[in-house]
Design a protein around this motif. Structure first.
Motif, PDB file in Angstrom:
ATOM      1  N   ILE A 179      28.781  38.843  41.845  1.00  0.00           N
ATOM      2  CA  ILE A 179      29.684  38.570  42.967  1.00  0.00           C
ATOM      3  C   ILE A 179      30.777  37.592  42.548  1.00  0.00           C
ATOM      4  O   ILE A 179      31.940  37.721  42.981  1.00  0.00           O
ATOM      5  CB  ILE A 179      28.907  38.048  44.203  1.00  0.00           C
ATOM      6  CG1 ILE A 179      29.815  37.982  45.430  1.00  0.00           C
ATOM      7  CG2 ILE A 179      28.257  36.702  43.939  1.00  0.00           C
ATOM      8  CD1 ILE A 179      30.370  39.308  45.884  1.00  0.00           C
ATOM      9  N   GLN A 180      30.459  36.635  41.680  1.00  0.00           N
ATOM     10  CA  GLN A 180      31.486  35.695  41.217  1.00  0.00           C
ATOM     11  C   GLN A 180      32.498  36.392  40.317  1.00  0.00           C
ATOM     12  O   GLN A 180      33.702  36.085  40.366  1.00  0.00           O
ATOM     13  CB  GLN A 180      30.840  34.512  40.489  1.00  0.00           C
ATOM     14  CG  GLN A 180      30.009  33.604  41.386  1.00  0.00           C
ATOM     15  CD  GLN A 180      30.840  32.913  42.467  1.00  0.00           C
ATOM     16  OE1 GLN A 180      32.070  32.949  42.479  1.00  0.00           O
ATOM     17  NE2 GLN A 180      30.154  32.263  43.403  1.00  0.00           N
ATOM     18  N   LEU A 181      32.044  37.342  39.510  1.00  0.00           N
ATOM     19  CA  LEU A 181      32.978  38.117  38.688  1.00  0.00           C
ATOM     20  C   LEU A 181      33.926  38.904  39.579  1.00  0.00           C
ATOM     21  O   LEU A 181      35.141  38.942  39.331  1.00  0.00           O
ATOM     22  CB  LEU A 181      32.212  39.070  37.765  1.00  0.00           C
ATOM     23  CG  LEU A 181      33.077  40.041  36.940  1.00  0.00           C
ATOM     24  CD1 LEU A 181      34.076  39.288  36.079  1.00  0.00           C
ATOM     25  CD2 LEU A 181      32.194  40.963  36.096  1.00  0.00           C
ATOM     26  N   LEU A 182      33.394  39.519  40.623  1.00  0.00           N
ATOM     27  CA  LEU A 182      34.250  40.266  41.540  1.00  0.00           C
ATOM     28  C   LEU A 182      35.273  39.345  42.192  1.00  0.00           C
ATOM     29  O   LEU A 182      36.468  39.691  42.274  1.00  0.00           O
ATOM     30  CB  LEU A 182      33.406  40.953  42.612  1.00  0.00           C
ATOM     31  CG  LEU A 182      34.193  41.740  43.682  1.00  0.00           C
ATOM     32  CD1 LEU A 182      35.037  42.832  43.036  1.00  0.00           C
ATOM     33  CD2 LEU A 182      33.255  42.329  44.723  1.00  0.00           C
ATOM     34  N   MET A 183      34.854  38.178  42.646  1.00  0.00           N
ATOM     35  CA  MET A 183      35.792  37.241  43.267  1.00  0.00           C
ATOM     36  C   MET A 183      36.878  36.812  42.280  1.00  0.00           C
ATOM     37  O   MET A 183      38.049  36.690  42.646  1.00  0.00           O
ATOM     38  CB  MET A 183      35.039  36.006  43.784  1.00  0.00           C
ATOM     39  CG  MET A 183      34.076  36.263  44.937  1.00  0.00           C
ATOM     40  SD  MET A 183      34.850  36.937  46.431  1.00  0.00           S
ATOM     41  CE  MET A 183      34.430  38.684  46.256  1.00  0.00           C
ATOM     42  N   ASN A 184      36.493  36.601  41.019  1.00  0.00           N
ATOM     43  CA  ASN A 184      37.466  36.201  40.001  1.00  0.00           C
ATOM     44  C   ASN A 184      38.471  37.320  39.732  1.00  0.00           C
ATOM     45  O   ASN A 184      39.678  37.062  39.606  1.00  0.00           O
ATOM     46  CB  ASN A 184      36.751  35.823  38.699  1.00  0.00           C
ATOM     47  CG  ASN A 184      35.981  34.518  38.815  1.00  0.00           C
ATOM     48  OD1 ASN A 184      36.298  33.686  39.667  1.00  0.00           O
ATOM     49  ND2 ASN A 184      34.976  34.330  37.978  1.00  0.00           N
ATOM     50  N   LEU A 185      38.002  38.548  39.647  1.00  0.00           N
ATOM     51  CA  LEU A 185      38.901  39.677  39.394  1.00  0.00           C
ATOM     52  C   LEU A 185      39.872  39.872  40.554  1.00  0.00           C
ATOM     53  O   LEU A 185      41.063  40.135  40.349  1.00  0.00           O
ATOM     54  CB  LEU A 185      38.090  40.950  39.149  1.00  0.00           C
ATOM     55  CG  LEU A 185      37.265  40.985  37.851  1.00  0.00           C
ATOM     56  CD1 LEU A 185      36.343  42.198  37.839  1.00  0.00           C
ATOM     57  CD2 LEU A 185      38.182  40.990  36.632  1.00  0.00           C
ATOM     58  N   LEU A 186      39.364  39.741  41.762  1.00  0.00           N
ATOM     59  CA  LEU A 186      40.233  39.884  42.937  1.00  0.00           C
ATOM     60  C   LEU A 186      41.260  38.757  43.012  1.00  0.00           C
ATOM     61  O   LEU A 186      42.404  38.974  43.420  1.00  0.00           O
ATOM     62  CB  LEU A 186      39.388  39.923  44.212  1.00  0.00           C
ATOM     63  CG  LEU A 186      38.465  41.138  44.370  1.00  0.00           C
ATOM     64  CD1 LEU A 186      37.621  40.988  45.623  1.00  0.00           C
ATOM     65  CD2 LEU A 186      39.247  42.440  44.406  1.00  0.00           C
ATOM     66  N   SER A 187      40.848  37.549  42.604  1.00  0.00           N
ATOM     67  CA  SER A 187      41.778  36.419  42.639  1.00  0.00           C
ATOM     68  C   SER A 187      42.916  36.598  41.639  1.00  0.00           C
ATOM     69  O   SER A 187      43.984  35.991  41.777  1.00  0.00           O
ATOM     70  CB  SER A 187      41.035  35.110  42.345  1.00  0.00           C
ATOM     71  OG  SER A 187      40.617  35.047  40.992  1.00  0.00           O
ATOM     72  N   GLN A 188      42.698  37.463  40.627  1.00  0.00           N
ATOM     73  CA  GLN A 188      43.742  37.766  39.655  1.00  0.00           C
ATOM     74  C   GLN A 188      44.694  38.855  40.148  1.00  0.00           C
ATOM     75  O   GLN A 188      45.661  39.190  39.464  1.00  0.00           O
ATOM     76  CB  GLN A 188      43.108  38.218  38.333  1.00  0.00           C
ATOM     77  CG  GLN A 188      42.276  37.146  37.654  1.00  0.00           C
ATOM     78  CD  GLN A 188      41.471  37.677  36.486  1.00  0.00           C
ATOM     79  OE1 GLN A 188      41.825  38.700  35.885  1.00  0.00           O
ATOM     80  NE2 GLN A 188      40.378  37.006  36.165  1.00  0.00           N
ATOM     81  N   GLY A 189      44.413  39.379  41.322  1.00  0.00           N
ATOM     82  CA  GLY A 189      45.294  40.371  41.919  1.00  0.00           C
ATOM     83  C   GLY A 189      44.891  41.811  41.679  1.00  0.00           C
ATOM     84  O   GLY A 189      45.635  42.730  42.047  1.00  0.00           O
ATOM     85  N   LEU A 190      43.720  42.047  41.089  1.00  0.00           N
ATOM     86  CA  LEU A 190      43.285  43.419  40.855  1.00  0.00           C
ATOM     87  C   LEU A 190      42.888  44.086  42.166  1.00  0.00           C
ATOM     88  O   LEU A 190      42.226  43.456  43.005  1.00  0.00           O
ATOM     89  CB  LEU A 190      42.083  43.459  39.909  1.00  0.00           C
ATOM     90  CG  LEU A 190      42.380  43.711  38.431  1.00  0.00           C
ATOM     91  CD1 LEU A 190      43.113  42.522  37.835  1.00  0.00           C
ATOM     92  CD2 LEU A 190      41.093  44.005  37.674  1.00  0.00           C
TER      93      LEU A 190
END
Length: 252
Positions: free
Chosen positions: A115-126
């Motif tokens: 879930i933290q990886l997903l949040m990080n990827l989304l925060s990068q604009g993906l």
């Protein structure tokens, strides 16, 4: 609300299948609860995304503000959003249900890497689809998330039906009893998840559930086709939750 009663009767067999899922009885240890929360957290997160999609469609979230839709549906969705985005924790501090769940996971020592990886990827604009493509997730979890974001592209009455009948009020008493027994052995680790689930039953399964059903009734009105589509979508939402539970059961 007679149409709501008809819809609930239509989906009842699938809902009962979900409530009787063998996953609940299989959770018998702290490690089982940790594994459950590791992937159930995605259902907590994408519920928030579906909620915000409803708010974006049913209220004005752009500038300049203009009245949009009916005041009744605006009230219904805004009331739910307020509770989900800014509820209170056990100490009275304002917090979203998703953040509350993450706190419970940290307290119990659950793995948060996905879930933290997903949040990080989304925060990068993906975009969500690209972010999920970069992740290693059980098929049932991935399919569950893809279904949610497919539904977000559907007409608003279909979204509301999945939100109201495929996601709310789905924690059987037996599951809470099992968790409380485990919590007696690990009180400091599981008090957070117990609070979250009790709050979920109290708010989401009670007040919010009634508001959501009223919202579906408002959106479908007297349109028989919309009621049919809402019923089919609600069944699909429950079936996807069953598949999610299947995936977590396999991991446990």
């Amino acid at each position: 609300m007679n149409r709501i009663s008809e819809l609930k009767k239509y989906i009842a067999p699938t809902r009962e299948k979900l409530l009787a899922h063998p996953l609940y009885a299989k959770i018998q240890s702290l490690q089982d609860v940790q594994t459950f929360s590791r992937f159930h957290v995605f259902a907590v997160w994408d519920f928030m995304s579906l909620l915000k999609s409803l708010q974006n469609h049913l209220t004005c979230t752009t500038i300049p503000w203009q009245p949009k839709g009916s005041a009744n549906t605006r009230f219904l969705i805004n009331e739910i959003v307020t509770g989900e985005e800014s509820d209170v924790d056990a100490f009275g501090k304002r917090i979203s249900h998703f953040e509350l769940y993450l706190q419970a996971m940290e307290q119990m020592g659950a793995n948060q890497k996905e879930i933290q990886l997903l949040m990080n990827l989304l925060s990068q604009g993906l975009p969500v689809t690209q972010a999920l493509d970069r992740m290693i997730l059980p098929v049932g979890v991935r399919d569950f998330l893809n279904f949610t974001f497919d539904i977000i592209q559907e007409p608003i009455h279909i979204q509301a039906a999945v939100f109201s009948f495929g996601r709310e009020d789905l924690i059987p008493d037996m599951f809470m009893e099992l968790l409380l027994e485990i919590a007696n052995l690990h009180p400091e680790k599981l008090k957070g998840i117990i609070y979250y689930l009790q709050r979920h039953i109290e708010v989401d399964g009670g007040h919010h559930s009634h508001l959501a059903m009223e919202m579906v009734a408002e959106l479908c009105g007297d349109d028989n086709e919309k009621w049919k589509e809402a019923s089919v979508a609600a069944i699909m939402g429950l079936e996807k939750r069953i598949q999610l539970w299947d995936a977590i059961l396999d991991l446990i």
